[in-house]
Design a protein around this motif. Structure first.
Motif, short mmCIF file in Angstrom:
data_model
loop_
_atom_site.label_atom_id
_atom_site.label_comp_id
_atom_site.label_asym_id
_atom_site.label_seq_id
_atom_site.Cartn_x
_atom_site.Cartn_y
_atom_site.Cartn_z
N VAL A 68 0.75 -1.29 -0.11
CA VAL A 68 0.07 -0.05 0.02
C VAL A 68 0.82 1.44 0.04
N HIS A 69 0.84 2.13 -0.94
CA HIS A 69 1.42 3.27 -1.06
C HIS A 69 0.47 4.65 -0.88
N SER A 70 1.31 5.76 -0.71
CA SER A 70 0.59 6.94 -0.43
C SER A 70 -0.21 7.48 -1.61
N GLY A 71 0.03 6.98 -2.86
CA GLY A 71 -0.88 7.15 -3.94
C GLY A 71 -2.21 6.51 -3.91
N ASP A 72 -2.47 5.34 -3.07
CA ASP A 72 -3.57 4.84 -2.92
C ASP A 72 -4.52 5.67 -2.19
N MET A 73 -4.01 6.71 -1.33
CA MET A 73 -5.07 7.56 -0.63
C MET A 73 -5.97 8.37 -1.55
N LYS A 74 -7.30 8.15 -1.42
CA LYS A 74 -8.19 9.32 -2.13
C LYS A 74 -8.67 10.55 -1.54
N SER A 75 -8.12 11.58 -2.05
CA SER A 75 -8.41 12.93 -1.20
C SER A 75 -9.94 13.37 -1.82
N SER A 76 -10.48 14.12 -0.89
CA SER A 76 -11.89 14.89 -1.16
C SER A 76 -11.52 16.22 -2.03
N ASP A 77 -10.24 16.62 -2.07
CA ASP A 77 -9.72 17.90 -2.88
C ASP A 77 -8.57 17.25 -3.75
N PRO A 78 -8.90 17.42 -5.00
CA PRO A 78 -7.95 16.90 -6.12
C PRO A 78 -6.58 17.52 -5.84
N GLU A 79 -6.55 18.74 -5.09
CA GLU A 79 -5.44 19.75 -5.09
C GLU A 79 -4.55 19.20 -3.75
N THR A 80 -5.22 18.72 -2.98
CA THR A 80 -4.52 18.21 -1.56
C THR A 80 -4.43 16.99 -1.65
N VAL A 81 -3.14 16.39 -2.10
CA VAL A 81 -2.96 14.96 -2.11
C VAL A 81 -1.51 14.79 -1.67
N PRO A 82 -1.02 13.50 -1.60
CA PRO A 82 0.50 13.18 -1.11
C PRO A 82 1.41 13.97 -2.06
N ALA A 83 2.54 14.47 -1.55
CA ALA A 83 3.37 15.10 -2.56
C ALA A 83 4.03 13.86 -3.13
N ASP A 84 4.14 12.79 -2.92
CA ASP A 84 4.78 11.59 -3.65
C ASP A 84 3.87 10.44 -3.51
N ASP A 85 3.52 9.69 -4.43
CA ASP A 85 2.54 8.53 -4.64
C ASP A 85 3.11 7.28 -4.40
N ASN A 86 4.67 7.48 -4.05
CA ASN A 86 5.41 6.22 -4.15
C ASN A 86 5.81 5.85 -2.60
N ILE A 87 5.27 6.74 -1.53
CA ILE A 87 5.75 6.34 -0.29
C ILE A 87 5.09 4.98 0.52
N PRO A 88 5.74 4.06 0.84
CA PRO A 88 5.26 2.96 1.22
C PRO A 88 4.52 2.93 2.63
N ILE A 89 3.41 2.25 2.64
CA ILE A 89 2.66 2.72 4.07
C ILE A 89 2.64 1.27 4.86
N VAL A 90 2.35 0.11 4.31
CA VAL A 90 2.27 -1.10 4.72
C VAL A 90 2.13 -2.15 3.64
N GLU A 91 2.56 -3.50 3.78
CA GLU A 91 2.67 -4.52 3.05
C GLU A 91 1.51 -5.44 3.33
N LEU A 92 0.52 -5.87 2.71
CA LEU A 92 -0.48 -6.49 2.98
C LEU A 92 -0.47 -8.00 2.33
N LYS A 93 -0.51 -8.86 3.11
CA LYS A 93 0.01 -10.39 2.63
C LYS A 93 -1.65 -10.73 2.35
N GLU A 94 -1.69 -12.08 1.93
CA GLU A 94 -2.73 -12.57 1.35
C GLU A 94 -4.06 -12.71 2.46
#
Length: 262
Positions: free
Chosen positions: A104-130
């Motif tokens: 899961v990366h920062s780019g997976d976060m969906k914002s209510s404001d298209p201008e207020t988004v993560p500065a980078d989309d590739n920041i890792p948050i957590v790895e999810l297993k099966e």
């Protein structure tokens, strides 16, 4: 006061300020760290979370993700017309829903404001297993760096005095100072010691120690300072520096108004 730009990029800047006091130099640095508000996730509602992370760790990681900030669009909660209850003028909502196996990366976060988004989309948050999943909502607001580190718009903000390197006539051109300098500032050209970019000098004075004749002297200019600033992406380097300088001006204006009553 004079300002010379050495480097100015989207997120990084290097410049020289001449004709100021050490107090002003440090005040500008502190203003960059603490006086420019930025958006950051403030609280998180977790509906489903089965990864190996504790909920508190997940919320902490979300809070430290830099968010692009538009200070002309949002206000501080304590200054908002909603009186801190939370509205579209003082906060932004995010949703995050993911199921493993995936990172899961920062780019997976969906914002209510298209201008207020993560500065980078590739920041890792957590790895999810099966079979693991995350479902949550988060709310971001404006805050100052002296409240929490997640509200600091800079990754680094530092300065040093401008070096002054003097070479006297006693220099015997032995070249020991050339080899001793870790920043490779010196060079020998046509049987002459040449001093290159003095701004690269770290003031280690290894060249002074290596020179037996004492022909080299390294000192500092106490009215000139070299700044190196790097933002986290919430602002451009230029915008962040200008807002920090404006905060100093606003504070001095308020102090002047206050002193007029005495």
């Amino acid at each position: 006061m004079k300002v010379d730009i050495i480097e100015l990029g989207e997120r990084k800047a290097k410049f020289v300020i001449t004709g100021v006091t050490p107090a002003f130099a440090n005040g500008l640095r502190r203003a960059m760290v603490s006086d420019v508000p930025k958006m950051a996730v403030d609280y998180v509602d977790i509906y489903d979370h089965t990864s190996v992370l504790f909920d508190e760790m997940l919320a902490l990681r979300l809070g430290l993700i830099p968010l692009k900030t538009n200070l002309d669009q949002y206000v501080l909660k304590e200054e908002c017309e909603c009186k801190g209850e939370g509205c579209a003028l003082c906060q932004v909502s995010f949703t995050l829903s993911a199921e493993g196996p995936c990172m899961v990366h920062s780019g997976d976060m969906k914002s209510s404001d298209p201008e207020t988004v993560p500065a980078d989309d590739n920041i890792p948050i957590v790895e999810l297993k099966e079979g693991q999943k995350i479902v949550l909502t988060a709310v971001a607001r404006l805050g100052y760096g002296d409240e929490h580190a997640k509200f600091q718009p800079v990754c680094a903000a530092g300065y040093k005095n401008v070096p002054i390197i003097s070479v006297s006539d006693r220099c015997d051109l032995c070249g020991t100072c050339v080899d001793a300098c870790p920043r490779e500032i010196y060079s020998m050209e046509k049987n002459k010691l040449v001093v290159g970019d003095m701004y690269k000098c770290s003031l280690c004075k290894l060249c002074v120690e290596a020179c037996d004749t004492g022909a080299i002297d390294v000192s500092t200019d106490n009215t000139s300072f070299i700044y190196t600033v790097e933002t986290d992406g919430s602002f451009t380097a230029k915008d962040m520096i200008l807002r920090a300088a404006q905060s100093i001006k606003d504070r001095s204006d308020k102090l002047g108004e206050f002193l007029e009553y005495f």
